[in-house]
Structures are given as structure tokens and as C-alpha cells.
Design a protein around this motif. Structure first.
Motif, PDB file in Angstrom:
ATOM      1  N   ILE A  44       0.817  -1.217   0.000  1.00 33.28           N
ATOM      2  CA  ILE A  44       0.000   0.000   0.000  1.00 33.28           C
ATOM      3  C   ILE A  44       0.850   1.268   0.000  1.00 33.28           C
ATOM      4  O   ILE A  44       0.335   2.362   0.191  1.00 33.28           O
ATOM      5  N   PHE A  45       2.173   1.140  -0.218  1.00 32.43           N
ATOM      6  CA  PHE A  45       3.017   2.340  -0.251  1.00 32.43           C
ATOM      7  C   PHE A  45       2.687   3.199  -1.474  1.00 32.43           C
ATOM      8  O   PHE A  45       2.599   4.416  -1.390  1.00 32.43           O
ATOM      9  N   ARG A  46       2.538   2.563  -2.611  1.00 31.72           N
ATOM     10  CA  ARG A  46       2.218   3.304  -3.840  1.00 31.72           C
ATOM     11  C   ARG A  46       1.019   2.637  -4.510  1.00 31.72           C
ATOM     12  O   ARG A  46       1.130   1.562  -5.067  1.00 31.72           O
ATOM     13  N   GLU A  60       9.523   8.560   1.653  1.00 31.27           N
ATOM     14  CA  GLU A  60       8.616   9.672   1.985  1.00 31.27           C
ATOM     15  C   GLU A  60       7.305   9.180   2.601  1.00 31.27           C
ATOM     16  O   GLU A  60       6.641   8.303   2.062  1.00 31.27           O
TER      17      GLU A  60
HETATM   18  N1  GAP Z   1      -0.852  18.042  -2.677  1.00 30.23           N
HETATM   19  C1  GAP Z   1       0.507  17.637  -2.638  1.00 30.23           C
HETATM   20  C2  GAP Z   1       0.709  16.244  -2.993  1.00 30.23           C
HETATM   21  O1  GAP Z   1      -0.209  15.546  -3.414  1.00 30.23           O
HETATM   22  P1  GAP Z   1       2.530  14.363  -3.080  1.00 30.23           P
HETATM   23  O2  GAP Z   1       3.928  14.352  -2.529  1.00 30.23           O
HETATM   24  O3  GAP Z   1       2.343  13.994  -4.495  1.00 30.23           O
HETATM   25  O4  GAP Z   1       1.982  15.829  -2.795  1.00 30.23           O
HETATM   26  C3  GAP Z   1       1.472  13.673  -0.793  1.00 30.23           C
HETATM   27  O5  GAP Z   1       1.624  13.424  -2.185  1.00 30.23           O
HETATM   28  C4  GAP Z   1       1.435  12.385  -0.006  1.00 30.23           C
HETATM   29  O6  GAP Z   1       0.433  11.517  -0.538  1.00 30.23           O
HETATM   30  C5  GAP Z   1       2.726  11.576  -0.065  1.00 30.23           C
HETATM   31  O7  GAP Z   1       3.659  12.017   0.908  1.00 30.23           O
HETATM   32  C6  GAP Z   1       2.217  10.170   0.238  1.00 30.23           C
HETATM   33  O8  GAP Z   1       2.070   9.983   1.626  1.00 30.23           O
HETATM   34  C7  GAP Z   1       0.844  10.165  -0.410  1.00 30.23           C
HETATM   35  N2  GAP Z   1       0.870   9.534  -1.752  1.00 30.23           N
HETATM   36  C8  GAP Z   1       1.222  10.101  -2.913  1.00 30.23           C
HETATM   37  N3  GAP Z   1       1.106   9.232  -3.940  1.00 30.23           N
HETATM   38  C9  GAP Z   1       0.666   8.070  -3.392  1.00 30.23           C
HETATM   39  C10 GAP Z   1       0.336   6.779  -3.926  1.00 30.23           C
HETATM   40  N4  GAP Z   1       0.416   6.520  -5.229  1.00 30.23           N
HETATM   41  N5  GAP Z   1      -0.076   5.813  -3.072  1.00 30.23           N
HETATM   42  C11 GAP Z   1      -0.181   6.072  -1.750  1.00 30.23           C
HETATM   43  N6  GAP Z   1       0.102   7.264  -1.195  1.00 30.23           N
HETATM   44  C12 GAP Z   1       0.520   8.262  -1.999  1.00 30.23           C
END
Ligand code: GAP
Length: 504
Positions: free
Chosen positions: A258-260, A331
Motif C-alpha cells: 500500500i506504499f504506492r 517519503e
Molecule cells: N498536494 C501535494 C501532494 O499531493 P505528493 O507528494 O504527491 O503531494 C502527498 O503526495 C502524499 O500523498 C505523499 O507524501 C504520500 O504519503 C501520499 N501519496 C502520494 N502518492 C501516493 C500513492 N500513489 N499511493 C499512496 N500514497 C501516496
């Protein structure tokens, strides 16, 4: 002792076995990078969201909430830059037909060199008694050489990414000798840009219908409601708007559980401030957000800041809070000083003024913004993987225990009659009925008590309450704590107060 990869596999298996996370559409062989949260997962997820919402909206008199729609006017994504620039560079291997993110291939290559350094350090740590890692890193020839190699790749990689030089990225992949993990060959296509937004059609007939997008972040819903909330909430700068909701990204490389994911949830807060004060507030939110994490009792060494050296053109400061996941520091949350970029862009594209009237300065201006943005699912993985513990007990047996922070645990207490007779289940059910108004409680009377304790440990229930024959005599029960396995007796009448105290 399992290595990190095995440990991660065990964590994923545990999440499934104990009703936390299931692959989506599993009976149809699943859907890549989409997951469902089971009976315990949904509780943990809700508790994480509540912990965040309270810390933002309830504990700040100048932050309010919002729940904006997932579908929004398509021009919003043009204004925000997502239509033109929300891309990942992708590359295909012609032999395996597998698709990769070019930047991830290079980052993985760097990680492999970093792993070599870690191995050298570990070897030296075993050899020398008074081992000084810093000195070793500064003087060991092989480590210095690896570090130089990493610095060189990083520098070239950053320059290519900044210049959007796709041919250069391909050339770097070829020069580093990166092979496809599936086919093992270097038979790569050119690198192309791939937009991450999911598009769909609005209206019942797709012919002539407008293309709209599933939002890739919740933040834009906040920006386009800035004026509504500022006016109707009579807000004064500095003030914040917080939102929790789904976001969607067509990730090319969706992996690490569930990380990405392709469908995930974000908890985002945009904090509007007077221009010129943004860096002060950036520091404030950096510290406040780190504190929010460590207040859960998770060891501070699992967190680190990664300040961005290369900033997006609209940002004047940015940092990530990284967490030590089983696959390394990655991150978890982003904190960005986004200047007036988003509101100004929406002014330009909508033709509406998105300004704040400052009564003290007697002027109108577009506020600056500090954003805090964290993925619910990534936070879930951080908490869950940190909690997963395998212990060897004094009798040589192993215990798997999920040491979740008690305030996030799905169930706070399990009520367990020692035996399923002699009136003990009836007392247990009475206790369940008393506690259920204040806590999520489980009642279980099957199996031997030892097995039930182990099961509650594996699910992560912080307290078990056991009803036995003595209960019938003096109205006391045994309370067993999950982490220490300590046991003590308490009057039933004091249970709720005691649990409240422990959980606060
Ligand atoms: N509004 C700013 C923004 O969306 P981002 O760094 O693209 O910034 C923020 O995303 C947070 O969203 C990340 O630090 C992560 O925790 C979560 N995140 C981003 N893409 C993700 C993905 N594909 N799956 C799960 N969590 C995700």
C-alpha cells in the motif's frame, strides 16, 4: 531473523490473515495496486484519520474542515499544472514487454550501490570493537569510491530530470548498464512522458461529453473553496483548511504493497498566511507534523527530514518527513511552501479574485500557502509495519504481537471468559455491554485462554479482560496488557475509568 524482504512479506501476509488488508477483487485474481481494508483495517484507518482530524481541526481554533467532490471542473487541472506537467518518465523493455519508470530504475541502481556501503559498514562493525561509523565512512577507500559514484549519478540524474531531457535519461540508463529485472536485457525503448491522471467522461453519453479527471490530490478542492470558507467562516489570516479524501494516480510502477497505490487517500491541510511570513510557518508546520508522528510513541529515529534541494518552480521551501519502512527510509509526508502559486493560477483561469482583505494593512492580496500532505495508506503502512514484532519468550516459544499505538488499535479491549460455562459468559457479556459505549470491544469465548491471548496479541488489542471464578465472588477481573503481558486484578466497576486513563 528474517531479512527485510522476508519481513515485509510476513507483514503483508499478517495484514491479510488478521483482516487488515485484502487485495482488491481477489476472487478475480486481484487488481494491481488496489487494496481493500478488512474488518480491522477499516478501524485502524478510521482511527488514523480521526487522530489527524482532531490534531488539525479540533485542536486549532483557526483550522476548519472541508469535504469537496472528487470530480471537479476540468480547467482546475489545467490551472494547477496537472494536465501539462503531472507526468512520470516511462520506459519499456522490448523483450519482457514490462514498463518501468525511468527515474525509479536509476534510483534503484543508486540504492544497490548504497546497499554495498551498508554491507561494508556492517562488516567493519563486526571486526572492530570501538567502531566509529562516521570515521569509517570518511576514510575507507571502497566506501569513498561508492559514495563518489552515487554523488556523480545523482548530480547527472537531477540535471536531466530538471531539463526534462528524456533522451539523456535513456542514455544514463544504458551507460549504468541497468537491466530489466524480468528479462535481464538492456533492450530499452525511448523514454516517454506519461500523464498520471485518470480521465473519464461526464454525462450519460460519452459522445461530445467533457473529459474530466479523477482528482490526483485533494489540495485543489481546498484552493477552489478558499473564498467560500474565508467569507462564510469569517476567517482571519493565518488560517487553514483541512481535508481527507480519495485521490487517484495511474502509477506506472505501483508496488511495495500500500506504499504506492492507484487509488489512495490523502490528509491534506493548506495553511493560508500573509506573504513574507511563509517561512516562519513552514518551520512551525515542519516541527508540528513531526511531533504528531512521534506523539504516537514510535521511536524518533524512525523519522527524518529530507529537505528538497531542487524546488518546484512555485515553491520556496519543501521537505519530506521520511519513515523507516521495511524497505528503507521513504517519503511519508510532504510539507511545502507553495507561495501564492495555486490561488494566483485559479484567479487567472477562473477570472475570479481570490484575495484576502487585510484590515491592518488595509490592502487586498493573494495569501501564501503552507501545505502539509500525508497519505492515509502510507501512514497505515508505517504504523502497521513498525508494530509487527516477533518475540521469543522465556519458554522458547515465539509470539507475534502487533504493538500498535493503543489509541490507533482497532479494538481497545477483548473480554474473555476463562471457560464457556459456570455463568462466566453471562458476566463477560455484561462487561461487553458496559464497555461497548466507550470502546471498540471484542467478546471471545472459544478456545483455550492462552490461544485467545495470542490471537488478540496478533490482532493488536492492547488489553484483555478475563472473567474467572473469582469474578463471581468479588466482582474483579484480570486485566492483561498486550506489550508486557503483565496481569493484575481490577474491580469491574473501575474498568472503564482505568481504560480511559491508559488510552488517553
Ligand atoms: N498536494 C501535494 C501532494 O499531493 P505528493 O507528494 O504527491 O503531494 C502527498 O503526495 C502524499 O500523498 C505523499 O507524501 C504520500 O504519503 C501520499 N501519496 C502520494 N502518492 C501516493 C500513492 N500513489 N499511493 C499512496 N500514497 C501516496
Amino acid at each position: 531473523m528474517a531479512n527485510n524482504e522476508d519481513l515485509f512479506k510476513q507483514i503483508i501476509a499478517h495484514a491479510k490473515e488478521y483482516g487488515y488488508i485484502f487485495p482488491s477483487s481477489e476472487i478475480y485474481d486481484g487488481l494491481s495496486a488496489v487494496y481493500d481494508y478488512g474488518q480491522n483495517g477499516v478501524e485502524l484507518k478510521n482511527n488514523i484519520k480521526q487522530y489527524w482530524w482532531k490534531s488539525m481541526v479540533q485542536y486549532h481554533d483557526n483550522i476548519v474542515g472541508l469535504d469537496s467532490a472528487i470530480f471537479m471542473h476540468p480547467t482546475i487541472w489545467k490551472a494547477s499544472g496537472h494536465v501539462d506537467a503531472f507526468n512520470d518518465p516511462l520506459i519499456d523493455n522490448k523483450d519482457s514487454k514490462k514498463r518501468y519508470r525511468a527515474d525509479v530504475l536509476i534510483e534503484d541502481h543508486i540504492q544497490k550501490i548504497e546497499d554495498k556501503i551498508t554491507k561494508e559498514v556492517e562488516k567493519a562493525r563486526k571486526r572492530f570493537e570501538n567502531f566509529d561509523e562516521k570515521m569509517f565512512r570518511e576514510t575507507n577507500g571502497r566506501v569513498l569510491q561508492h559514495q563518489k559514484e552515487i554523488d556523480d549519478i545523482r548530480e547527472r540524474f537531477a540535471a536531466l530530470m530538471n531539463a526534462n531531457d528524456l533522451a539523456g535519461l535513456k542514455a544514463l540508463i544504458e551507460e549504468l548498464g541497468i537491466v530489466c529485472p524480468v528479462s535481464g536485457t538492456r533492450n530499452w525503448t525511448d523514454v516517454r512522458q506519461f500523464n498520471l491522471m485518470f480521465a473519464t467522461k461526464l454525462g450519460s453519453v460519452s459522445d461530445g461529453a467533457d473529459t474530466i479527471y479523477l482528482r490526483p490530490e485533494t489540495a485543489q478542492g481546498i484552493f477552489v473553496n478558499f473564498l467560500n470558507i474565508y467569507k462564510t467562516g469569517r476567517m482571519k489570516l493565518p488560517f487553514g483548511i483541512a481535508q481527507i479524501g480519495k485521490a487517484f494516480r495511474n502509477e506506472i510502477v505501483a508496488r511495495q504493497f500500500i506504499f504506492r497505490m492507484r487509488e489512495f487517500e490523502q490528509m491534506e491541510m493548506q495553511f493560508f498566511v500573509k506573504p513574507g511570513e511563509e517561512l516562519k510557518w513552514f518551520d512551525y508546520w515542519k516541527q508540528t507534523r513531526l511531533q504528531w508522528h512521534t506523539d504516537l510513541g514510535i521511536a524518533p529515529e524512525n523519522y527524518r527530514f529530507h529537505d528538497h534541494e531542487k524546488l518546484a518552480h512555485y515553491a520556496n521551501a519543501a521537505t519530506d518527513i521520511e519513515f523507516k519502512f521495511p524497505f528503507g527510509f521513504k517519503e511519508l509526508e510532504g510539507i511545502h511552501s507553495r507561495t501564492d502559486f495555486d490561488l494566483s493560477q485559479h484567479e487567472k483561469y477562473s477570472g475570479k479574485k481570490l484575495r484576502y482583505f487585510d484590515p491592518e494593512a488595509n490592502e487586498n492580496y493573494v495569501p501564501y500557502v503552507i501545505e502539509t500532505s500525508i497519505g492515509v495508506d502510507r501512514m497505515f503502512l508505517a504504523v502497521f509495519s513498525n508494530a509487527y514484532t516477533e518475540e521469543t519468550l522465556e519458554d522458547g516459544s515465539t509470539r507475534v504481537v502487533l504493538k500498535l499505538p493503543a489509541k490507533l488499535a482497532p479494538n481497545k479491549v477483548a473480554v474473555l471468559p476463562l471457560v464457556k460455562k459456570d455463568g462466566l459468559p453471562e458476566i463477560g457479556k455484561e462487561i461487553f455491554d458496559k464497555l461497548k459505549k466507550d470502546f471498540m470491544v471484542q467478546y471471545e469465548d472459544k478456545d483455550a485462554i492462552g490461544r485467545r491471548y495470542r490471537r488478540q496479541d496478533a490482532v493488536g488489542t492492547p488489553f484483555c479482560v478475563t472473567v474467572d471464578n473469582q469474578t463471581k465472588e468479588d466482582n474483579t477481573v484480570t486485566v492483561r496488557e498486550r506489550d508486557t503481558m503483565a496481569q493484575y486484578r481490577l474491580p469491574i466497576a473501575e474498568l472503564a475509568d482505568e481504560l480511559h486513563k491508559k488510552l488517553r
